[in-house]
Design an enzyme around this catalytic site. Sequence first.
Site, PDB file in Angstrom:
ATOM      1  N   GLU A 181       0.840  -1.193   0.000  1.00  0.00           N
ATOM      2  CA  GLU A 181       0.000   0.000   0.000  1.00  0.00           C
ATOM      3  C   GLU A 181       0.877   1.245   0.000  1.00  0.00           C
ATOM      4  OE1 GLU A 181      -3.663  -2.039   2.467  1.00  0.00           O
ATOM      5  OE2 GLU A 181      -2.151  -0.916   3.563  1.00  0.00           O
ATOM      6  N   ARG A 183      -2.961  20.092  14.104  1.00  0.00           N
ATOM      7  CA  ARG A 183      -2.868  19.068  13.067  1.00  0.00           C
ATOM      8  C   ARG A 183      -3.899  17.999  13.371  1.00  0.00           C
ATOM      9  NH1 ARG A 183      -0.471  20.515   8.418  1.00  0.00           N
ATOM     10  NH2 ARG A 183       1.671  21.246   8.733  1.00  0.00           N
ATOM     11  N   GLU A 206       6.162  10.630  -0.396  1.00  0.00           N
ATOM     12  CA  GLU A 206       6.446  12.056  -0.187  1.00  0.00           C
ATOM     13  C   GLU A 206       7.950  12.296  -0.081  1.00  0.00           C
ATOM     14  OE1 GLU A 206       5.422  15.838   2.731  1.00  0.00           O
ATOM     15  OE2 GLU A 206       5.080  13.819   3.477  1.00  0.00           O
ATOM     16  N   GLU A 255      -7.071  28.938   2.842  1.00  0.00           N
ATOM     17  CA  GLU A 255      -8.381  29.091   3.476  1.00  0.00           C
ATOM     18  C   GLU A 255      -8.588  28.153   4.670  1.00  0.00           C
ATOM     19  OE1 GLU A 255     -12.556  28.016   1.752  1.00  0.00           O
ATOM     20  OE2 GLU A 255     -11.894  29.924   0.878  1.00  0.00           O
ATOM     21  N   GLU A 272      -6.249  26.925   6.687  1.00  0.00           N
ATOM     22  CA  GLU A 272      -5.150  26.959   7.655  1.00  0.00           C
ATOM     23  C   GLU A 272      -5.381  28.030   8.722  1.00  0.00           C
ATOM     24  OE1 GLU A 272      -1.140  25.585   5.394  1.00  0.00           O
ATOM     25  OE2 GLU A 272      -1.820  27.608   4.922  1.00  0.00           O
TER      26      GLU A 272
END
Length: 177
Positions: free
Chosen positions: A38, A64, A119, A138, A140
């Site tokens: 995955e 977060r 990443e 917008e 954040e």
Amino acid sequence: MKKDKVYTEYMYSGKIIKVRRDWVKIKKGKQEHRTWMEVVEFSNAVGIIALLNEEEIILVEQFRYAPGEKLLEIPAGKMDPNESPEAAAVRELIEETGYRPNKVKRIFSLYTTPGFTDEYMHIMLCEDLEYVGVNPDEDEVINVVKYNIKDLEKMVLERKIKDAKTVLAVLYLTRRQ
């Protein structure tokens, strides 16, 4: 050990990530095994060490959702398609903190969590900053804070800084020279 991808299927495609699973053939010596792998696909990203001067750094504090807590971090964000790490660092630093760097340098690059995501992040050093006004995304809510570099290592050891890219930035800052 060799891995050959046999088949790929996408499980999810969202605003910032895609999730796929690959059916792979793993060869280890004469043995062969097949399994699902995955992968969370994410664009390249930048993490920004924003130096106000030789003693101070700009950090951002934000909630977060995934860990469910407010974290202290270096500014960071995903790169747009075909955007250079330098251009992304300038754009993200202005968006999140309101500071534009006049000097930008790539320090190192790394896979953030290679066990499940592709990443790839570039850690950038931004200096000679000038304030031009903040322009956050917008969704954040960011609190911009300044810290003395000498205090950061202690904050890491006291578990006040838990974000991996920020811990690496602190390590770089406290070991350079």
